[in-house]
Design a protein around this motif. Structure first.
Motif, mmCIF file in Angstrom:
data_model
loop_
_atom_site.group_PDB
_atom_site.id
_atom_site.type_symbol
_atom_site.label_atom_id
_atom_site.label_comp_id
_atom_site.label_asym_id
_atom_site.label_seq_id
_atom_site.Cartn_x
_atom_site.Cartn_y
_atom_site.Cartn_z
ATOM 1 N N ASP A 69 -6.028 4.679 2.143
ATOM 2 C CA ASP A 69 -7.458 3.642 1.763
ATOM 3 C C ASP A 69 -8.267 4.098 0.105
ATOM 4 O OD1 ASP A 69 -6.783 2.288 3.959
ATOM 5 O OD2 ASP A 69 -8.461 3.042 5.162
ATOM 6 N N ALA A 70 -8.307 5.632 0.048
ATOM 7 C CA ALA A 70 -8.592 6.049 -0.685
ATOM 8 C C ALA A 70 -8.162 6.091 -1.872
ATOM 9 C CB ALA A 70 -9.217 7.551 -1.175
ATOM 10 N N TRP A 71 -7.047 6.035 -2.081
ATOM 11 C CA TRP A 71 -6.058 6.150 -3.875
ATOM 12 C C TRP A 71 -5.554 4.305 -3.745
ATOM 13 C CZ3 TRP A 71 -4.380 8.576 -7.359
ATOM 14 C CH2 TRP A 71 -3.396 8.053 -8.342
ATOM 15 N N VAL A 72 -5.754 3.292 -2.482
ATOM 16 C CA VAL A 72 -5.465 2.245 -2.788
ATOM 17 C C VAL A 72 -6.460 1.454 -3.339
ATOM 18 C CG1 VAL A 72 -5.924 -0.397 -2.160
ATOM 19 C CG2 VAL A 72 -3.903 1.541 -1.440
ATOM 20 N N ALA A 73 -7.657 2.112 -2.818
ATOM 21 C CA ALA A 73 -8.692 1.569 -3.525
ATOM 22 C C ALA A 73 -9.201 1.968 -4.901
ATOM 23 C CB ALA A 73 -10.107 2.553 -2.525
ATOM 24 N N HIS A 74 -9.269 2.865 -5.089
ATOM 25 C CA HIS A 74 -8.944 4.172 -6.756
ATOM 26 C C HIS A 74 -8.128 2.869 -7.566
ATOM 27 C CE1 HIS A 74 -8.585 6.236 -10.317
ATOM 28 N NE2 HIS A 74 -7.515 6.436 -9.738
ATOM 29 N N ASP A 132 -7.290 7.623 5.805
ATOM 30 C CA ASP A 132 -8.303 7.508 4.493
ATOM 31 C C ASP A 132 -7.725 7.944 3.344
ATOM 32 O OD1 ASP A 132 -9.458 6.759 7.117
ATOM 33 O OD2 ASP A 132 -10.919 8.791 7.623
ATOM 34 N N ARG A 185 -0.360 -7.273 -6.385
ATOM 35 C CA ARG A 185 -0.952 -6.613 -6.563
ATOM 36 C C ARG A 185 -0.772 -5.753 -7.735
ATOM 37 N NH1 ARG A 185 -2.550 -3.304 -1.319
ATOM 38 N NH2 ARG A 185 -5.035 -3.618 -2.353
ATOM 39 N N ARG A 223 1.486 -1.061 -0.222
ATOM 40 C CA ARG A 223 0.164 -0.150 0.024
ATOM 41 C C ARG A 223 1.357 1.044 -0.120
ATOM 42 N NH1 ARG A 223 -5.064 -0.822 1.729
ATOM 43 N NH2 ARG A 223 -5.393 1.092 2.985
ATOM 44 N N ASP A 234 -7.070 -0.181 -6.977
ATOM 45 C CA ASP A 234 -7.319 -1.569 -7.536
ATOM 46 C C ASP A 234 -8.457 -1.738 -8.396
ATOM 47 O OD1 ASP A 234 -5.531 -2.071 -6.014
ATOM 48 O OD2 ASP A 234 -7.139 -2.765 -4.787
ATOM 49 N N GLU A 235 -9.092 -0.768 -8.698
ATOM 50 C CA GLU A 235 -10.764 0.006 -9.190
ATOM 51 C C GLU A 235 -10.099 -0.340 -10.600
ATOM 52 O OE1 GLU A 235 -14.717 2.257 -9.691
ATOM 53 O OE2 GLU A 235 -13.007 2.707 -8.404
#
Length: 531
Positions: free
Chosen positions: A469-474, A466, A502, A406, A476-477
């Motif tokens: 988390d938001a960057w990892v989610a973006h 936070d 990943r 991450r 991964d999407e």
């Protein structure tokens, strides 16, 4: 103990520019590198055949027109020796060596929460107290070198391509084995085939390859690319991969004949254009990828002809562009030579190294005088996980990334204040970018962030949970929509046993990534805590 404002890890393309920028701010800064001189990747990777596969005139710093124009390349894709000379030119022109400590390996970096500073220790016993720790260690700088049982027993020399000796290695008249046929292995194989008495290539994962066209430059060629300085400075930061070309055609809007014409045109360019400026849909749509993959397979089969060679060297179980695509020069033709043996080790892997050579799983022994390992890297993370990096409450970066890889935009990691990073996962610089384009952008962002912190009278910058988390989610999407995420390769870290899976590189495009970074800076660094 030495007290500094910033320590830069590495003196390659990123480290040199980072050092220059921070010094221009008036900071007390020093760079450390395990090498004896500047160059980074281009210092260590001096194996036979090492050269650019980015066009030389785009693999340059663009912050200074005179720095750009006062250096002239001899050909489109120069070799390692010329690239190293260019980096020496940069170091001398910017007077950087006086602030670089060479032949010094950093062994640990611990953050002191009470003082808000890092303590850096080196193998030589140096202890440095610094506010900022900026890592420019490179994304391919931690080699996978000790992979086989019995390596120490081999009676001849074993070389890993990333630690090739400075002195000439005598291969003439020798029985040489090369393990690995990725981009590096391909460069080695095509280069040494003329010199060795016998060449044995151990091939596991076949690669889609594209032929390189590498013209030498005369004065008019050099003048022509230098005249494009302003154009390149405007274009490169905003394309999908940081190259001068970008995707211009839409698959659905072309007839089958038009598609074929486009593929032929970009194939004949003799560059990475087929991969990076053909049809962007090949990264997302299986049917498009299948057609383009078959186009490249057919080109390879026409050159190979032999059924055994085709079976071992032409990929069939993954699509074109989902692995790193190598450029080559008469590489496939090497295998038609009488003194070259191709040994497929996918179903009959290397079991061990013996004193006399390489033994396969079925007991077959290939006797060799020299072994060359082109076995890849622990990409993106390995350079830092091999250092004892500890953040808040003594947390270990090696342990954290051992559980889950991450970062916040590839520029920092939550829990590690004032650790600012280049060429680590979750940014284009981890794999999908002309490296100089992306490393310039990241070091400039880091320099601006440090300046902002200091101008605000603050002392610490750290990604928030936070924000990360938001960057990892973006990330991964974005990655999950591509075929890259569905293909085992070092792009996912799947070449390293136990490494969390990943996609290492941000796949949203270099221009998009730059825009997002600029938006964060302009808004006062949301997603980062500054205090």
């Amino acid at each position: 103990m030495v007290e500094l404002d910033a320590v830069v890890l590495g003196a390659g393309v990123a480290g040199l520019y980072q050092l220059y920028q921070l010094r221009e701010q008036g900071l007390r800064v020093r760079a450390f590198d395990a090498a004896s001189d500047v160059g980074g990747t281009w210092y260590w990777n001096r194996y036979p055949g090492a050269r650019f596969d980015s066009e030389a005139y785009i693999y340059q710093y663009l912050f200074s027109e005179s720095l750009y124009k006062d250096w002239s390349w001899s050909q489109k894709f120069p070799d390692q020796r010329e690239i190293e000379r260019w980096l020496h030119y940069v170091a001398e022109r910017l007077d950087l060596r006086r602030d670089i400590q060479f032949s010094t390996r950093v062994t640990s970096a611990h953050f002191d929460e009470d003082r808000g500073r890092w303590t850096i220790r080196t193998e030589r016993g140096d202890v440095i107290d610094t506010q900022f720790f900026v890592t420019c260690a490179g994304m391919l700088s931690a080699p996978m070198a000790n992979l086989f049982e019995g390596q120490d027993s081999f009676q001849g020399p074993i070389f890993h391509t990333s630690h090739w000796p400075k002195d000439d290695v005598e291969l003439a008249g020798k029985r040489v084995g090369v393990v690995g046929i990725g981009a590096t292995g391909i460069q080695v194989i095509q280069t040494i085939a003329d010199d060795v008495a016998h060449l044995t290539v151990f091939a596991r994962t076949p690669q889609y390859v594209l032929p390189m066209k590498n013209p030498h430059y005369d004065e008019s060629d050099v003048a022509a690319y230098k005249a494009r300085y302003d154009e390149l400075k405007a274009i490169l930061p905003h394309t999908f991969t940081g190259f001068e070309y970008d995707f211009q055609h839409t698959w659905a809007d072309c007839t089958p004949e038009q598609r074929r014409d486009v593929l032929e045109e970009v194939y004949q360019d003799g560059s990475l254009k087929l991969w990076l400026a053909g049809f962007g849909e090949m990264f997302f749509e299986q049917d498009v990828n299948a057609e383009i993959s078959e186009f490249v397979r057919d080109k390879m089969r026409q050159r190979l002809k032999d059924d055994h060679l085709i079976e071992v060297l032409v990929p069939t179980d993954y699509g074109f562009g989902t692995h790193r695509v190598p450029l080559e020069t008469n590489y496939l033709e090497v295998y038609h030579r009488d003194h070259v043996d191709l040994v497929g080790v996918k179903d009959n892997p290397i079991a061990r190294i013996l004193p006399e050579g390489v033994q396969l799983d079925d007991g077959t022994v290939h006797e060799l005088d020299v072994i060359i390992l082109a076995t890849g890297f622990d990409a993106g993370t390995g350079a830092l996980t091999r250092i004892d990096v500890r953040g808040r409450a003594g947390r270990s970066l090696s342990e954290d990334w051992g559980r889950d890889i991450r970062t916040m935009m590839g520029l920092g990691v939550h829990g590690y204040p004032n650790l600012l990073t280049t060429a680590v996962p979750l940014a284009p610089s981890a794999a999908l970018c002309n490296m100089t384009t992306c490393l310039q952008q990241q070091t400039e962002w880091i320099s601006d962030a440090i300046l902002y912190v200091r101008e605000q009278g603050k002392s610490v910058i750290e990604p928030t949970k936070d924000g990360e988390d938001a960057w990892v989610a973006h990330h991964d999407e974005t990655a999950g929509a591509t075929l890259i995420s569905k293909t085992d390769s070092w792009y996912l870290g799947s070449n390293v046993p136990g490494k969390p899976r990943r996609v290492l590189s941000y796949t949203g495009g270099v221009g998009t990534y730059r825009q997002k970074c600029e938006e964060v800076a302009a808004a006062g660094y949301p997603g980062f805590r500054i205090e």
